[in-house]
Design a protein around this motif. Structure first.
Motif, PDB file in Angstrom:
ATOM      1  N   LEU A 191     -31.392  20.479 123.356  1.00 55.43           N
ATOM      2  CA  LEU A 191     -32.033  19.425 124.120  1.00 55.43           C
ATOM      3  C   LEU A 191     -32.668  20.003 125.379  1.00 55.43           C
ATOM      4  O   LEU A 191     -32.157  20.960 125.966  1.00 55.43           O
ATOM      5  N   ARG A 192     -33.780  19.390 125.797  1.00 54.57           N
ATOM      6  CA  ARG A 192     -34.411  19.736 127.068  1.00 54.57           C
ATOM      7  C   ARG A 192     -34.902  18.458 127.728  1.00 54.57           C
ATOM      8  O   ARG A 192     -35.443  17.566 127.060  1.00 54.57           O
ATOM      9  N   VAL A 193     -34.731  18.374 129.062  1.00 55.73           N
ATOM     10  CA  VAL A 193     -35.240  17.245 129.831  1.00 55.73           C
ATOM     11  C   VAL A 193     -36.071  17.778 130.987  1.00 55.73           C
ATOM     12  O   VAL A 193     -35.779  18.841 131.546  1.00 55.73           O
ATOM     13  N   ASP A 194     -37.142  17.054 131.334  1.00 61.76           N
ATOM     14  CA  ASP A 194     -38.026  17.440 132.424  1.00 61.76           C
ATOM     15  C   ASP A 194     -38.369  16.200 133.238  1.00 61.76           C
ATOM     16  O   ASP A 194     -38.534  15.108 132.698  1.00 61.76           O
ATOM     17  N   LYS A 195     -38.495  16.388 134.541  1.00 64.10           N
ATOM     18  CA  LYS A 195     -38.904  15.328 135.458  1.00 64.10           C
ATOM     19  C   LYS A 195     -40.029  15.875 136.336  1.00 64.10           C
ATOM     20  O   LYS A 195     -39.828  16.791 137.128  1.00 64.10           O
ATOM     21  N   LYS A 196     -41.234  15.339 136.155  1.00 61.91           N
ATOM     22  CA  LYS A 196     -42.381  15.785 136.927  1.00 61.91           C
ATOM     23  C   LYS A 196     -42.364  15.177 138.323  1.00 61.91           C
ATOM     24  O   LYS A 196     -41.706  14.178 138.572  1.00 61.91           O
ATOM     25  N   GLY A 197     -43.117  15.808 139.225  1.00 57.32           N
ATOM     26  CA  GLY A 197     -43.230  15.316 140.584  1.00 57.32           C
ATOM     27  C   GLY A 197     -43.661  16.437 141.500  1.00 57.32           C
ATOM     28  O   GLY A 197     -43.896  17.578 141.064  1.00 57.32           O
ATOM     29  N   ALA A 198     -43.779  16.124 142.791  1.00 52.85           N
ATOM     30  CA  ALA A 198     -44.097  17.175 143.757  1.00 52.85           C
ATOM     31  C   ALA A 198     -43.062  18.279 143.698  1.00 52.85           C
ATOM     32  O   ALA A 198     -43.372  19.467 143.839  1.00 52.85           O
TER      33      ALA A 198
END
Length: 387
Positions: free
Chosen positions: A140-147
């Motif tokens: 599994l992989r999780v990503d959270k975009k943002g500054a």
């Protein structure tokens, strides 16, 4: 009845024509076909050359199932050395699906706003060129975009005495990142190794600089500690309209008594071979030298420098050359005194999406015993079509 039959036939034809159209809208394909030739020396200049051809058809696809939902796959078809699957009753390289076919990626992706989840067989990596910790496995992989972005993964790894696992976390922005990873029970049932690293990039006028610093700690096995401190610095600048010059510095501390030097975590599916990278697609496999931080294989660390020069002489032709020199950080734990590597490569755009590439590299290793240096001269060329 006849009119009804004609109408039914027309509906079947329309449906048959619509299904491929719908599939084409939902499916995107990409990949590469390559055919390569090699002349490789195994150990020293006195060793006869191993000459051969190989090929690979790589096909990847993505199904856009719905908004934010997709399925990705990738397979390598007929990946084999020419003639290796031949022989009586073997049908060459065909009609035997167990030869030269592999599915290395099959995962689903869910994206909602800035959040992304990937589940299945996948590649994950952090660090230098995505390679300090990298693996191709199930998880599994999780990503959270943002500054300031966040990423994390959990992968199962085939280990000794059962499944091990690899976990990683990373945060940062587009220029600077900090990451950590842990590898447990992969190389040994008692293995538990933690990596902490940071990398970044900046510029000083015309000079572009990037680098990374990594620390490894933990247990390699029940009686040996894991260790590793390594530094990589890369600088480059334009030298005219068509040329670029660059240099890389490599440093890694040697392992001490009762220690095992680590230079990366994971199964290293992505690889990282900077010492002979001259812009071709030939330096990662048969001409592979590998990571510089433990170039002796004895846990002796490294102090190394590499210089490179790249020229784009036209839209179709690119040339590059590099020179690297490595010496152990601790020469008391190895018989290797130094290693020198010279590489020259070129890429020629033959037609649209089609390139002819060639690379030559020379490797010379001097030993403390005073014997003559061990040297090899290897050649590779290939025809590559991307689609």
């Amino acid at each position: 009845m006849k009119r009804f039959s004609v109408m039914l036939l027309a509906l079947v034809v329309i449906a048959a024509m619509a299904v491929p159209a719908m599939a084409a809208d939902n499916l995107s394909l990409s990949g590469q076909m390559r055919v390569r030739g090699w002349a490789v020396q195994a150990n020293t200049a006195e060793t006869p050359y191993n000459t051969f051809f190989d090929q690979r058809l790589r096909i990847g696809g993505k199904f856009a199932v719905a908004e934010g939902v997709s399925i990705t796959f990738r397979t390598d078809v007929t990946e084999a050395t020419w003639g290796a699957n031949g022989g009586a009753g073997k049908y060459g390289a065909g009609r035997m699906p167990q030869y030269g076919n592999q599915w290395d990626r099959a995962h689903l992706d869910l994206t909602s706003g800035d959040f992304h989840l990937r589940a299945g067989q996948q590649f994950a990596g952090f660090g230098i060129e995505g390679g300090t910790v990298n693996s191709q496995s199930n998880g599994l992989r999780v990503d959270k975009k943002g500054a300031v972005s966040f990423s994390g993964f959990f992968l199962l790894e085939p280990g000794t005495g059962g499944d091990g696992y690899l976990t990683g976390l990373q945060t940062g922005n587009k220029d600077y990142k900090v990451f950590a990873a842990n590898q447990r029970a992969v190389a040994d049932v008692d293995e538990s190794v933690t990596l902490v690293g940071a990398n970044g990039k900046t510029s000083f006028g015309a000079i572009n600089v990037k680098g990374e610093l990594d620390f490894f700690t933990g247990d390699a096995n029940a009686t040996t500690d894991a260790t590793g401190t390594q530094l990589y610095v890369d600088g480059s600048m334009a030298a005219g309209d068509a040329a670029t010059v660059g240099g890389q510095l490599f440093y890694a501390a040697a392992a001490g008594t009762g220690e095992s030097q680590y230079v990366g975590l994971g199964n290293d599916f992505g690889g990282w071979d900077p010492l002979v990278d001259v812009g071709t697609s030939l330096s990662n496999e048969k001409l592979k030298v590998g990571r510089p931080f433990d170039f002796t294989g004895d846990g002796a660390g490294v102090i190394g420098l590499r210089l490179s020069y790249n020229v784009k002489s036209s839209d179709a032709v690119n040339y590059a050359a590099s020179l690297a020199y490595l010496t152990p950080e601790d020469d008391t734990v190895t018989t290797t005194d130094n290693t020198m590597l010279v590489a020259v490569g070129t890429t020629y755009k033959v037609m649209a999406n089609t390139s002819l590439q060639a690379q030559v590299q020379y490797l010379s290793t001097s030993l403390d015993s005073g014997t003559d240096p061990e040297a090899t001269l290897d050649f590779g060329f290939g025809l590559f079509v991307n689609f």
